[in-house]
Design a protein around this motif. Sequence first.
Motif, PDB file in Angstrom:
ATOM      1  N   ILE A 197       0.837  -1.208   0.000  1.00 10.65           N
ATOM      2  CA  ILE A 197       0.000   0.000   0.000  1.00 10.65           C
ATOM      3  C   ILE A 197       0.866   1.250   0.000  1.00 10.65           C
ATOM      4  O   ILE A 197       0.659   2.186  -0.788  1.00 10.65           O
ATOM      5  CB  ILE A 197      -0.940  -0.002   1.217  1.00 10.65           C
ATOM      6  CG1 ILE A 197      -1.936  -1.159   1.120  1.00 10.65           C
ATOM      7  CG2 ILE A 197      -1.690   1.326   1.311  1.00 10.65           C
ATOM      8  CD1 ILE A 197      -2.759  -1.369   2.377  1.00 10.65           C
ATOM      9  N   ALA A 198       1.872   1.286   0.898  1.00 18.82           N
ATOM     10  CA  ALA A 198       2.705   2.481   1.038  1.00 18.82           C
ATOM     11  C   ALA A 198       3.541   2.749  -0.208  1.00 18.82           C
ATOM     12  O   ALA A 198       3.804   3.907  -0.552  1.00 18.82           O
ATOM     13  CB  ALA A 198       3.607   2.342   2.264  1.00 18.82           C
ATOM     14  N   GLY A 202       2.671   1.899  -3.225  1.00 26.52           N
ATOM     15  CA  GLY A 202       1.799   2.066  -4.380  1.00 26.52           C
ATOM     16  C   GLY A 202       1.905   0.967  -5.411  1.00 26.52           C
ATOM     17  O   GLY A 202       1.718   1.207  -6.611  1.00 26.52           O
ATOM     18  N   SER A 213       0.949  -2.163  -7.735  1.00 24.04           N
ATOM     19  CA  SER A 213      -0.319  -2.530  -8.377  1.00 24.04           C
ATOM     20  C   SER A 213      -0.123  -3.606  -9.443  1.00 24.04           C
ATOM     21  O   SER A 213      -0.886  -3.684 -10.403  1.00 24.04           O
ATOM     22  CB  SER A 213      -0.969  -1.293  -9.006  1.00 24.04           C
ATOM     23  OG  SER A 213      -0.101  -0.706  -9.964  1.00 24.04           O
ATOM     24  N   ALA A 250       3.993   6.843   3.988  1.00 28.02           N
ATOM     25  CA  ALA A 250       2.699   6.794   3.310  1.00 28.02           C
ATOM     26  C   ALA A 250       2.014   8.160   3.366  1.00 28.02           C
ATOM     27  O   ALA A 250       2.209   8.944   4.297  1.00 28.02           O
ATOM     28  CB  ALA A 250       1.810   5.738   3.948  1.00 28.02           C
ATOM     29  N   GLN A 262      -3.168   6.604   1.750  1.00 24.73           N
ATOM     30  CA  GLN A 262      -2.562   5.297   2.037  1.00 24.73           C
ATOM     31  C   GLN A 262      -2.652   4.964   3.517  1.00 24.73           C
ATOM     32  O   GLN A 262      -2.872   3.797   3.886  1.00 24.73           O
ATOM     33  CB  GLN A 262      -1.108   5.299   1.569  1.00 24.73           C
ATOM     34  CG  GLN A 262      -0.956   5.348   0.055  1.00 24.73           C
ATOM     35  CD  GLN A 262       0.476   5.591  -0.371  1.00 24.73           C
ATOM     36  OE1 GLN A 262       1.293   6.106   0.399  1.00 24.73           O
ATOM     37  NE2 GLN A 262       0.794   5.241  -1.609  1.00 24.73           N
ATOM     38  N   GLN A 320      -6.043   3.524   4.214  1.00 20.78           N
ATOM     39  CA  GLN A 320      -6.144   2.146   3.730  1.00 20.78           C
ATOM     40  C   GLN A 320      -5.366   1.191   4.621  1.00 20.78           C
ATOM     41  O   GLN A 320      -5.826   0.090   4.935  1.00 20.78           O
ATOM     42  CB  GLN A 320      -5.629   2.064   2.295  1.00 20.78           C
ATOM     43  CG  GLN A 320      -5.868   0.700   1.644  1.00 20.78           C
ATOM     44  CD  GLN A 320      -5.388   0.654   0.208  1.00 20.78           C
ATOM     45  OE1 GLN A 320      -4.919   1.660  -0.349  1.00 20.78           O
ATOM     46  NE2 GLN A 320      -5.485  -0.506  -0.406  1.00 20.78           N
ATOM     47  N   ILE A 321      -4.167   1.605   5.064  1.00 20.29           N
ATOM     48  CA  ILE A 321      -3.354   0.773   5.958  1.00 20.29           C
ATOM     49  C   ILE A 321      -4.074   0.534   7.280  1.00 20.29           C
ATOM     50  O   ILE A 321      -4.135  -0.591   7.789  1.00 20.29           O
ATOM     51  CB  ILE A 321      -1.983   1.429   6.201  1.00 20.29           C
ATOM     52  CG1 ILE A 321      -1.125   1.359   4.929  1.00 20.29           C
ATOM     53  CG2 ILE A 321      -1.254   0.760   7.367  1.00 20.29           C
ATOM     54  CD1 ILE A 321       0.150   2.169   5.010  1.00 20.29           C
TER      55      ILE A 321
END
Length: 372
Positions: A142-143, A145, A147, A206, A210, A213-214
């Motif tokens: 997540i941190a 990015g 994908s 982050a 982010q 989300q974390i």
Amino acid sequence: MTATAPREDDRTTAPPVEIIGGKSRMTDRHIRPRTVWLTAGLAVALLALSVLSAGIGAYGIPAGDVLASVAHRCGLGGHRLDRVAESVLWDVRLPRIVLALLVGGSLGCAGALMQGVFGNPLAEPGVIGISSGAAVGAVGSIALGLSFAGSWTVTVCAFAAGLLTVLVVYGLSRSGGRTEVVTLVLTGIAVNAFAGALIGLFIFVADNAQLTQITFWQLGSLAQATWPKVLAVLPCAAAGLGAAPFFARRLDLLALGERQARHLGVDVERLRIAAVLVVALLTAAAVAVAGIISFVGLVVPHLLRMAAGPGHRFLVPGSALGGALVLVAADLAARTLASPAELPLGVLTALIGSPFFFWLLRRTRGRQGGWA
């Protein structure tokens, strides 16, 4: 000559074993009716709670309609519901319930295996760093990015990092071709601390989106449950839950002590490696799709051990049923107690599990007359 291995008063230690002609045989015939009734009770309660959970929510669906829709989909009669009810039931509620069954069953079973391998009712999957390792993978993806796998990136990274962490912990714990339980635990503590530092570093870099989300992922939830997520965790859960009962007899012998187990033909090191790998598979899959949900793997096996004794032939599959039951109930409470808001599932299980863990510590210490 027939001898019976001594049994301590504390039912969390070793099950009764008869040694006949150098071969072992578990003597649980006196508690077998109890385990049969417990298993049946858990299964019935799980089925009833699942049907109840499928009907409760902002859009209520009667239990009879839930059963009728399921029967209709399975070609067993029943009838189709209206469009909204069918969508709510099959696209929202049932994926969440099935995922709760798989995650709860995996965590409960993994906890029973861990306690058997470590010979300690206070052990749980997080001891060897599986949960914290999976958290590093999820938080890092997540941190940074990442994908590369689309919407599955966080799940894939969490699962891979959890398995990798276990391999690292076990590799660092081995010395002279053997792994001692104390060394494994201490290595797990060190790795958990290192994982916590990595998570802190990722949080530091982050951005605000982010961080949100974390935080949501770390709190644990089944709110994002979908049928693809169910299918993603199903192979790992099925493989782990299918393999776990085959460890039961050897775990019963291991409860007598490593030396005695070796004399009875158990390859302790191979057993430990295989069991830890199954625990890693179950826990990493569960954490990857649901986030960190604590205490299920600790509370459920210990409660069943108190109810039916320490025999793993019931404890391992029973913990899977019990874990599934607990998580379905906890998820139902999480989404209804503060409706229309939803409580984080991991927070709810920790609020319930922490007092139980404290009571368990006090009880164990009191029965042993202290730790020294």
